[in-house]
Design a protein around this motif. Structure first.
Motif, PDB file in Angstrom:
ATOM      1  N   ARG A  46      48.190  41.172  42.993  1.00  0.00           N
ATOM      2  CA  ARG A  46      48.246  40.102  42.000  1.00  0.00           C
ATOM      3  C   ARG A  46      46.949  39.311  42.050  1.00  0.00           C
ATOM      4  NH1 ARG A  46      53.820  36.900  42.319  1.00  0.00           N
ATOM      5  NH2 ARG A  46      52.601  35.695  40.858  1.00  0.00           N
ATOM      6  N   LEU A  47      46.573  38.771  40.904  1.00  0.00           N
ATOM      7  CA  LEU A  47      45.404  37.893  40.843  1.00  0.00           C
ATOM      8  C   LEU A  47      45.822  36.468  41.137  1.00  0.00           C
ATOM      9  CD1 LEU A  47      43.620  39.118  37.606  1.00  0.00           C
ATOM     10  CD2 LEU A  47      42.776  39.319  39.928  1.00  0.00           C
ATOM     11  N   SER A  48      45.018  35.772  41.911  1.00  0.00           N
ATOM     12  CA  SER A  48      45.276  34.355  42.139  1.00  0.00           C
ATOM     13  C   SER A  48      44.721  33.562  40.960  1.00  0.00           C
ATOM     14  CB  SER A  48      44.598  33.894  43.434  1.00  0.00           C
ATOM     15  OG  SER A  48      43.194  33.896  43.276  1.00  0.00           O
ATOM     16  N   ARG A  49      45.092  32.316  40.875  1.00  0.00           N
ATOM     17  CA  ARG A  49      44.543  31.451  39.818  1.00  0.00           C
ATOM     18  C   ARG A  49      43.034  31.331  39.939  1.00  0.00           C
ATOM     19  NH1 ARG A  49      49.019  26.616  39.811  1.00  0.00           N
ATOM     20  NH2 ARG A  49      50.664  27.817  38.798  1.00  0.00           N
ATOM     21  N   ALA A  50      42.567  31.204  41.161  1.00  0.00           N
ATOM     22  CA  ALA A  50      41.121  31.085  41.377  1.00  0.00           C
ATOM     23  C   ALA A  50      40.400  32.352  40.907  1.00  0.00           C
ATOM     24  CB  ALA A  50      40.835  30.811  42.849  1.00  0.00           C
ATOM     25  N   GLU A  51      40.990  33.511  41.134  1.00  0.00           N
ATOM     26  CA  GLU A  51      40.389  34.763  40.660  1.00  0.00           C
ATOM     27  C   GLU A  51      40.416  34.840  39.136  1.00  0.00           C
ATOM     28  OE1 GLU A  51      41.398  37.656  44.463  1.00  0.00           O
ATOM     29  OE2 GLU A  51      42.914  37.330  42.919  1.00  0.00           O
ATOM     30  N   LEU A  52      41.482  34.351  38.534  1.00  0.00           N
ATOM     31  CA  LEU A  52      41.554  34.312  37.069  1.00  0.00           C
ATOM     32  C   LEU A  52      40.450  33.435  36.492  1.00  0.00           C
ATOM     33  CD1 LEU A  52      45.403  33.956  36.520  1.00  0.00           C
ATOM     34  CD2 LEU A  52      43.999  35.943  35.974  1.00  0.00           C
ATOM     35  N   ILE A  53      40.255  32.288  37.086  1.00  0.00           N
ATOM     36  CA  ILE A  53      39.185  31.391  36.629  1.00  0.00           C
ATOM     37  C   ILE A  53      37.825  32.044  36.864  1.00  0.00           C
ATOM     38  CG2 ILE A  53      38.036  29.186  37.091  1.00  0.00           C
ATOM     39  CD1 ILE A  53      40.881  28.073  37.727  1.00  0.00           C
ATOM     40  N   ALA A  54      37.648  32.674  38.019  1.00  0.00           N
ATOM     41  CA  ALA A  54      36.364  33.292  38.353  1.00  0.00           C
ATOM     42  C   ALA A  54      36.001  34.409  37.382  1.00  0.00           C
ATOM     43  CB  ALA A  54      36.392  33.826  39.791  1.00  0.00           C
ATOM     44  N   VAL A  55      36.962  35.236  36.993  1.00  0.00           N
ATOM     45  CA  VAL A  55      36.635  36.326  36.069  1.00  0.00           C
ATOM     46  C   VAL A  55      36.246  35.765  34.704  1.00  0.00           C
ATOM     47  CG1 VAL A  55      38.973  36.868  35.214  1.00  0.00           C
ATOM     48  CG2 VAL A  55      37.245  38.656  35.309  1.00  0.00           C
ATOM     49  N   VAL A  56      36.928  34.735  34.250  1.00  0.00           N
ATOM     50  CA  VAL A  56      36.581  34.148  32.953  1.00  0.00           C
ATOM     51  C   VAL A  56      35.209  33.468  33.019  1.00  0.00           C
ATOM     52  CG1 VAL A  56      37.238  32.406  31.243  1.00  0.00           C
ATOM     53  CG2 VAL A  56      38.957  33.958  32.158  1.00  0.00           C
ATOM     54  N   VAL A  57      34.930  32.750  34.087  1.00  0.00           N
ATOM     55  CA  VAL A  57      33.606  32.133  34.247  1.00  0.00           C
ATOM     56  C   VAL A  57      32.534  33.223  34.288  1.00  0.00           C
ATOM     57  CG1 VAL A  57      32.121  30.838  35.848  1.00  0.00           C
ATOM     58  CG2 VAL A  57      34.431  30.019  35.330  1.00  0.00           C
ATOM     59  N   GLY A  58      32.799  34.299  35.009  1.00  0.00           N
ATOM     60  CA  GLY A  58      31.842  35.401  35.083  1.00  0.00           C
ATOM     61  C   GLY A  58      31.564  36.024  33.724  1.00  0.00           C
ATOM     62  N   THR A  59      32.589  36.129  32.880  1.00  0.00           N
ATOM     63  CA  THR A  59      32.395  36.735  31.557  1.00  0.00           C
ATOM     64  C   THR A  59      31.536  35.871  30.646  1.00  0.00           C
ATOM     65  OG1 THR A  59      34.410  35.789  30.574  1.00  0.00           O
ATOM     66  CG2 THR A  59      34.610  37.961  31.625  1.00  0.00           C
ATOM     67  N   GLN A  60      31.422  34.601  30.932  1.00  0.00           N
ATOM     68  CA  GLN A  60      30.655  33.682  30.084  1.00  0.00           C
ATOM     69  C   GLN A  60      29.285  33.336  30.663  1.00  0.00           C
ATOM     70  OE1 GLN A  60      32.163  32.983  27.071  1.00  0.00           O
ATOM     71  NE2 GLN A  60      33.612  34.424  27.972  1.00  0.00           N
TER      72      GLN A  60
END
Length: 175
Positions: free
Chosen positions: A24-38
């Protein structure tokens, strides 16, 4: 790609890979992937369009010569802080941004468009002019393709928010 399609692309790919491995992805990982995409556009678009400090909206932040060392530093810091998944999620999001900006050139094999990946060794491909944020927004056209992409990205955004609201900050089995 537009910002919301970069975010959707990176999030869906990471989620698919993580689910494939039963994690499972943690919330921090979810935020990190979105920040990385931008991240690449957050660096390049203002520097090129507003400050004229780099030659293109795809130069410094889109260069592998910048992206790889930066990602290595982010992964190292995350690893040191005992959250390597956050660093890898950021790096994965960053990588999907670069893939998202090159998929059409790969499909049509227009190799001259890949030069931004090695900026400043190679000149960036001149795909944009100084337009500023207002010019960017004014240039958006409402077409069927745009509506389909926006609807798909909005659907993924809702799924992201649902996933985010239910994902744990860390593994619940931790003592």
């Amino acid at each position: 790609m537009l910002p919301w399609t970069h975010a959707a692309f990176g999030y869906i790919l990471l989620l698919a890979i993580v689910l494939l491995f039963g994690r499972r992805l943690s919330r921090a990982e979810l935020i990190a992937v979105v920040v990385g995409t931008q991240f690449a556009d957050v660096i390049d678009k203002p520097l090129a369009w507003w400050f004229n400090a780099v030659p293109s909206g795809r130069s410094l932040g889109h260069s592998l010569l910048f992206a790889i060392p930066l990602t290595a530093v982010v992964v190292a810091i995350a690893w040191y802080r005992r959250h390597p998944g956050i660093g890898f999620a950021f790096g994965f999001g960053y990588l999907t941004h670069l893939v998202g900006d090159t998929y059409a050139a790969v499909y049509y094999w227009r190799t001259e468009e890949f030069t931004f990946l090695l900026w400043p060794i190679l000149p960036p491909y001149p795909y944009d002019d100084f337009v500023g944020f207002g010019g960017f927004v004014d240039g958006l056209e409402v077409t069927t393709s745009t509506l389909v992409l926006f609807t798909a990205a909005a659907t993924v955004g809702v799924a992201f928010l649902v996933h985010f609201s239910r994902a744990p900050w860390w593994d619940t089995h931790r003592s």
